[in-house]
Design a protein around this motif. Structure first.
Motif, PDB file in Angstrom:
ATOM      1  N   SER A  88     -10.339  30.679  24.457  1.00  0.00           N
ATOM      2  CA  SER A  88     -11.486  30.923  23.577  1.00  0.00           C
ATOM      3  C   SER A  88     -11.659  32.405  23.227  1.00  0.00           C
ATOM      4  O   SER A  88     -12.360  32.734  22.279  1.00  0.00           O
ATOM      5  CB  SER A  88     -12.764  30.375  24.207  1.00  0.00           C
ATOM      6  OG  SER A  88     -12.988  30.966  25.472  1.00  0.00           O
ATOM      7  N   GLN A  89     -11.038  33.311  23.973  1.00  0.00           N
ATOM      8  CA  GLN A  89     -11.085  34.744  23.645  1.00  0.00           C
ATOM      9  C   GLN A  89      -9.797  35.191  22.941  1.00  0.00           C
ATOM     10  O   GLN A  89      -9.536  36.386  22.844  1.00  0.00           O
ATOM     11  CB  GLN A  89     -11.263  35.573  24.926  1.00  0.00           C
ATOM     12  CG  GLN A  89     -12.671  35.574  25.481  1.00  0.00           C
ATOM     13  CD  GLN A  89     -12.978  34.316  26.270  1.00  0.00           C
ATOM     14  OE1 GLN A  89     -12.130  33.828  27.005  1.00  0.00           O
ATOM     15  NE2 GLN A  89     -14.165  33.792  26.114  1.00  0.00           N
ATOM     16  N   ASN A  90      -8.985  34.235  22.471  1.00  0.00           N
ATOM     17  CA  ASN A  90      -7.698  34.507  21.814  1.00  0.00           C
ATOM     18  C   ASN A  90      -6.722  35.256  22.724  1.00  0.00           C
ATOM     19  O   ASN A  90      -5.933  36.074  22.262  1.00  0.00           O
ATOM     20  CB  ASN A  90      -7.885  35.248  20.492  1.00  0.00           C
ATOM     21  CG  ASN A  90      -8.245  34.296  19.389  1.00  0.00           C
ATOM     22  OD1 ASN A  90      -7.814  33.149  19.381  1.00  0.00           O
ATOM     23  ND2 ASN A  90      -9.049  34.756  18.450  1.00  0.00           N
ATOM     24  N   THR A  91      -6.793  34.947  24.007  1.00  0.00           N
ATOM     25  CA  THR A  91      -5.858  35.497  24.985  1.00  0.00           C
ATOM     26  C   THR A  91      -4.783  34.449  25.245  1.00  0.00           C
ATOM     27  O   THR A  91      -5.089  33.267  25.408  1.00  0.00           O
ATOM     28  CB  THR A  91      -6.592  35.830  26.298  1.00  0.00           C
ATOM     29  OG1 THR A  91      -7.603  36.788  26.015  1.00  0.00           O
ATOM     30  CG2 THR A  91      -5.632  36.389  27.339  1.00  0.00           C
ATOM     31  N   ILE A  92      -3.530  34.857  25.285  1.00  0.00           N
ATOM     32  CA  ILE A  92      -2.433  33.918  25.543  1.00  0.00           C
ATOM     33  C   ILE A  92      -2.512  33.436  26.986  1.00  0.00           C
ATOM     34  O   ILE A  92      -2.521  34.238  27.914  1.00  0.00           O
ATOM     35  CB  ILE A  92      -1.069  34.587  25.269  1.00  0.00           C
ATOM     36  CG1 ILE A  92      -0.973  34.983  23.791  1.00  0.00           C
ATOM     37  CG2 ILE A  92       0.077  33.660  25.660  1.00  0.00           C
ATOM     38  CD1 ILE A  92       0.227  35.837  23.444  1.00  0.00           C
ATOM     39  N   THR A  93      -2.583  32.128  27.146  1.00  0.00           N
ATOM     40  CA  THR A  93      -2.703  31.543  28.481  1.00  0.00           C
ATOM     41  C   THR A  93      -1.425  30.845  28.924  1.00  0.00           C
ATOM     42  O   THR A  93      -1.234  30.607  30.112  1.00  0.00           O
ATOM     43  CB  THR A  93      -3.844  30.515  28.534  1.00  0.00           C
ATOM     44  OG1 THR A  93      -3.612  29.505  27.546  1.00  0.00           O
ATOM     45  CG2 THR A  93      -5.189  31.175  28.294  1.00  0.00           C
ATOM     46  N   ARG A  94      -0.562  30.525  27.961  1.00  0.00           N
ATOM     47  CA  ARG A  94       0.654  29.777  28.295  1.00  0.00           C
ATOM     48  C   ARG A  94       1.692  29.997  27.208  1.00  0.00           C
ATOM     49  O   ARG A  94       1.367  30.026  26.023  1.00  0.00           O
ATOM     50  CB  ARG A  94       0.301  28.288  28.407  1.00  0.00           C
ATOM     51  CG  ARG A  94       1.433  27.425  28.858  1.00  0.00           C
ATOM     52  CD  ARG A  94       0.948  25.995  29.063  1.00  0.00           C
ATOM     53  NE  ARG A  94       2.092  25.147  29.359  1.00  0.00           N
ATOM     54  CZ  ARG A  94       2.199  23.879  29.006  1.00  0.00           C
ATOM     55  NH1 ARG A  94       1.227  23.284  28.376  1.00  0.00           N
ATOM     56  NH2 ARG A  94       3.276  23.194  29.309  1.00  0.00           N
ATOM     57  N   VAL A  95       2.944  30.150  27.614  1.00  0.00           N
ATOM     58  CA  VAL A  95       4.073  30.247  26.693  1.00  0.00           C
ATOM     59  C   VAL A  95       5.082  29.204  27.141  1.00  0.00           C
ATOM     60  O   VAL A  95       5.507  29.200  28.295  1.00  0.00           O
ATOM     61  CB  VAL A  95       4.718  31.650  26.713  1.00  0.00           C
ATOM     62  CG1 VAL A  95       5.881  31.715  25.736  1.00  0.00           C
ATOM     63  CG2 VAL A  95       3.692  32.734  26.408  1.00  0.00           C
TER      64      VAL A  95
END
Length: 98
Positions: A88-95
């Motif tokens: 929700s903060q536009n932070t990458i959580t998974r690739v």
């Protein structure tokens, strides 16, 4: 006899330990299955924790997509596609590939 507070603290520590991410690349990580890493996601794990905008301007060998929080995306499974999932903060959580 163990007190209720001690037992609750122990249970909370166990639950939180299960929430730790194994996505970070490091010496303790095992070998990557090449069949499941066709898109090369293992090469981009350093982006976990960075903003989705950190991948702007990068060129990829395979199809890639940045998926912002709560976005609609196709559900087709493509091991050649690189996915960057955002929170929700536009932070990458998974690739991952898929």
């Amino acid at each position: 006899m163990i007190g209720k507070k001690t037992l609750a603290a122990f249970a909370a520590a166990i639950l939180l330990a299960g929430c730790q991410s194994g996505a970070h690349k490091g010496a303790a990580s095992g070998p990557t299955d090449p069949e499941l890493d066709r898109c090369g996601a293992s090469d981009y794990q350093q982006y976990v924790g960075k903003p989705l905008s950190a991948i702007d301007g990068l060129r990829f060998e395979h199809p890639a997509r940045a998926v912002p929080w709560n976005s609609a995306v196709t559900m087709d499974f493509n091991l050649n596609r690189l996915n960057f999932m955002g929170d929700s903060q536009n932070t990458i959580t998974r690739v991952y590939c898929g």
